[in-house]
Design a protein around this motif. Structure first.
Motif, mmCIF file in Angstrom:
data_model
loop_
_atom_site.group_PDB
_atom_site.id
_atom_site.type_symbol
_atom_site.label_atom_id
_atom_site.label_comp_id
_atom_site.label_asym_id
_atom_site.label_seq_id
_atom_site.Cartn_x
_atom_site.Cartn_y
_atom_site.Cartn_z
ATOM 1 N N GLY A 58 0.806 -1.215 0.000
ATOM 2 C CA GLY A 58 0.000 0.000 0.000
ATOM 3 C C GLY A 58 0.835 1.259 0.000
ATOM 4 N N ARG A 59 0.351 2.311 0.711
ATOM 5 C CA ARG A 59 1.006 3.618 0.585
ATOM 6 C C ARG A 59 2.063 3.863 1.646
ATOM 7 N NH1 ARG A 59 -1.985 7.867 3.538
ATOM 8 N NH2 ARG A 59 -3.625 6.859 4.748
ATOM 9 N N ALA A 60 2.291 2.876 2.520
ATOM 10 C CA ALA A 60 3.328 3.051 3.543
ATOM 11 C C ALA A 60 4.363 1.938 3.432
ATOM 12 C CB ALA A 60 2.709 3.034 4.942
ATOM 13 N N PHE A 61 5.591 2.255 3.813
ATOM 14 C CA PHE A 61 6.574 1.205 4.106
ATOM 15 C C PHE A 61 6.174 0.667 5.474
ATOM 16 C CE2 PHE A 61 10.790 0.149 6.056
ATOM 17 C CZ PHE A 61 11.121 -0.905 5.234
ATOM 18 N N VAL A 62 6.394 1.426 6.507
ATOM 19 C CA VAL A 62 5.908 1.120 7.862
ATOM 20 C C VAL A 62 5.761 2.466 8.574
ATOM 21 C CG1 VAL A 62 6.605 0.216 10.124
ATOM 22 C CG2 VAL A 62 6.898 -1.207 8.089
ATOM 23 N N VAL A 103 11.726 1.303 0.089
ATOM 24 C CA VAL A 103 10.854 2.175 0.890
ATOM 25 C C VAL A 103 9.843 2.840 -0.041
ATOM 26 C CG1 VAL A 103 10.756 4.080 2.526
ATOM 27 C CG2 VAL A 103 12.741 2.532 2.526
ATOM 28 N N ASN A 104 8.602 2.337 0.036
ATOM 29 C CA ASN A 104 7.577 2.699 -0.932
ATOM 30 C C ASN A 104 6.679 3.832 -0.465
ATOM 31 O OD1 ASN A 104 6.955 0.468 0.935
ATOM 32 N ND2 ASN A 104 4.860 0.771 0.208
ATOM 33 N N GLY A 105 6.841 4.304 0.778
ATOM 34 C CA GLY A 105 5.955 5.358 1.288
ATOM 35 C C GLY A 105 6.449 5.779 2.657
ATOM 36 N N PHE A 106 5.512 5.996 3.589
ATOM 37 C CA PHE A 106 5.911 6.441 4.928
ATOM 38 C C PHE A 106 6.880 5.453 5.588
ATOM 39 C CE2 PHE A 106 1.587 8.357 4.614
ATOM 40 C CZ PHE A 106 1.944 9.691 4.762
ATOM 41 N N ALA A 107 8.013 5.964 6.020
ATOM 42 C CA ALA A 107 8.941 5.186 6.860
ATOM 43 C C ALA A 107 9.168 6.040 8.095
ATOM 44 C CB ALA A 107 10.248 4.908 6.122
ATOM 45 N N LEU A 108 8.241 5.905 9.039
ATOM 46 C CA LEU A 108 8.256 6.773 10.214
ATOM 47 C C LEU A 108 8.522 5.949 11.463
ATOM 48 C CD1 LEU A 108 5.087 8.928 9.376
ATOM 49 C CD2 LEU A 108 7.490 9.477 8.921
ATOM 50 N N GLY A 126 8.094 9.283 -3.743
ATOM 51 C CA GLY A 126 7.130 9.809 -2.781
ATOM 52 C C GLY A 126 7.355 9.350 -1.351
ATOM 53 N N ALA A 127 8.442 8.641 -1.089
ATOM 54 C CA ALA A 127 8.670 8.113 0.269
ATOM 55 C C ALA A 127 8.931 9.255 1.252
ATOM 56 C CB ALA A 127 9.862 7.149 0.260
#
Ligand code: COA
Length: 259
Positions: A58-62, A103-108, A126-127
Motif C-alpha cells: 500500500g502507501r506506507a513502508f511502515v 521504501v515505498n511510502g511512509f517510513a516513520l 514519494g517516500a
C-alpha cells in the motif's frame, strides 16, 4: 511458516518480504514484529534464497510501531518491547545475505528504524522519512538513536530525532539516509536488481564483508583492521577464492559455489 501480517515470496533467489497491514499503514504491532523475526530466520535458513528485499504493502513502508499497543504499556513492558524489537531488527542487520529496504511510502518511527537496520535503502520518489516519537512524548526504541547518527552524522540525526520532522526521499538521499531514489513503479525492480548485482559475487565474501563492516563499526580502527585481516585469511581457504581468481585470468564469469 504461515504469515498473517506479511508475505514472503521468492524469485530468482531474491526473497521479497512485504509488511502487509495496509489498513494500519503497516504499523508494527507485536504480532508483526514476531513474524518479521520468523521471516528473518526463514530467509537465513533457506538455501534457495540469496538476498532479501523488505518493503510495505500500500502507501506506507511502515508508519511506526503500533501506537494503540504503546498507549497502555508499563515501563517494564516498554523496555521489553524495545529490546525484543531491537533483537529482531538486528537479525536483518547481521544477516549474511544482503538485505535491501524498498521504501515505498511512509517510513516513520519504527519504519525508519527498520529501513536503517537493512544493509541498503532504495526509496520511491514519494517516500517520507522521520522519527516522530518525541511528538508522542516517547523516544525511539528500535535503534533510531543509534543507527541514524551512524548513517547521517550526529547533527543531522539530532535534527530529525529532536524535531520529529518528516523529510522527503530527495532530502533522505542528500543526507545519506537512502542509497537511491527511483520512480515508484521502478522501486521493486531497482531493489531486486541491487540484490541481484550482489548475488553475482562470492556469497562467502559478501557475508564476511557484511560481518566486518558490522563488527568494525563498534571497534577501534586497529581492532577492526584485525577483523578484516582475519576474514581475508579465511576467504583464502575457500574454493570460491580460487574460482574468482581463475575466472578473472581466464576472462570468464566466475561460478561461485559458496564453499
Ligand atoms: N500505529 C497505529 N496505527 C497507525 C499508525 C501507527 N504508527 N500509523 C497509522 N495508523 C493507522 C491510523 O490510525 C489509521 O487507522 P484508522 O483508519 O483505523 O483510523 C490508518 O493507519 C491510516 O492512517 P491515517 O492517519 O488516517 O492516514 P493519514 O494519511 O491521514 O496520515 C500518517 C498518515 C503516517 C502521517 C499518520 O498516520 C501518522 O502520523 N502516523 C503515526 C506516525 C508515527 O508517529 N509513528 C511513530 C510511532 S512510535
Amino acid at each position: 511458516m504461515p504469515y498473517h501480517s506479511l508475505t514472503l515470496t521468492v524469485s530468482d533467489r531474491v526473497a521479497t518480504i512485504t509488511v502487509n497491514r495496509p489498513e494500519k499503514l503497516n504499523a508494527l504491532d507485536d504480532a508483526t514484529i514476531t513474524e518479521l523475526g520468523a521471516a528473518a530466520d526463514e530467509v537465513r535458513a533457506r538455501a534457495d534464497i540469496g538476498g532479501i528485499v523488505l518493503t510495505g504493502a500500500g502507501r506506507a513502508f511502515v508508519a511506526g510501531a503500533d501506537i494503540s499497543e504503546l498507549a497502555g504499556q508499563s515501563p517494564l513492558a516498554a523496555r521489553e518491547r524495545a529490546l525484543r524489537g531491537q533483537e529482531i531488527f538486528r537479525r536483518f542487520e547481521t544477516s549474511p545475505k544482503p538485505v535491501v529496504a524498498a521504501v515505498n511510502g511512509f517510513a516513520l518511527g519504527g519504519g525508519c528504524e527498520l529501513a536503517m537496520a537493512c544493509h541498503m535503502r532504495v526509496a520511491s520518489e514519494g517516500a517520507k522519512f522521520g522519527q516522530p516519537e518525541v511528538k508522542l512524548g516517547i523516544a525511539p526504541g528500535y535503534g533510531g538513536t543509534q543507527r541514524l547518527p551512524r548513517l547521517v552524522g550526529r547533527g543531522r540525526a539530532l535534527q530529525l530525532l529532536l524535531t520529529g520532522e518528516t523529510i522527503d526521499a530527495q532530502e533522505a538521499f542528500r543526507i545519506g539516509l537512502v542509497n537511491r531514489v527511483v520512480p515508484a513503479e521502478q522501486l521493486l525492480d531497482a531493489a531486486r536488481a541491487m540484490v541481484g548485482q550482489i548475488l553475482r559475487n562470492g556469497p562467502l565474501a559478501v557475508a564476511l564483508t557484511i560481518d566486518a563492516v558490522d563488527r568494525g563499526l563498534d571497534l577501534s580502527l586497529g581492532e577492526g583492521l584485525a577483523v578484516e585481516a582475519g576474514h581475508f585469511g579465511l576467504l583464502a581457504a575457500t574454493a570460491d577464492m580460487g574460482e574468482g581468481m581463475r575466472a578473472f585470468l581466464e576472462k570468464r564469469a566466475p561460478a561461485f559455489r559458496g564453499a
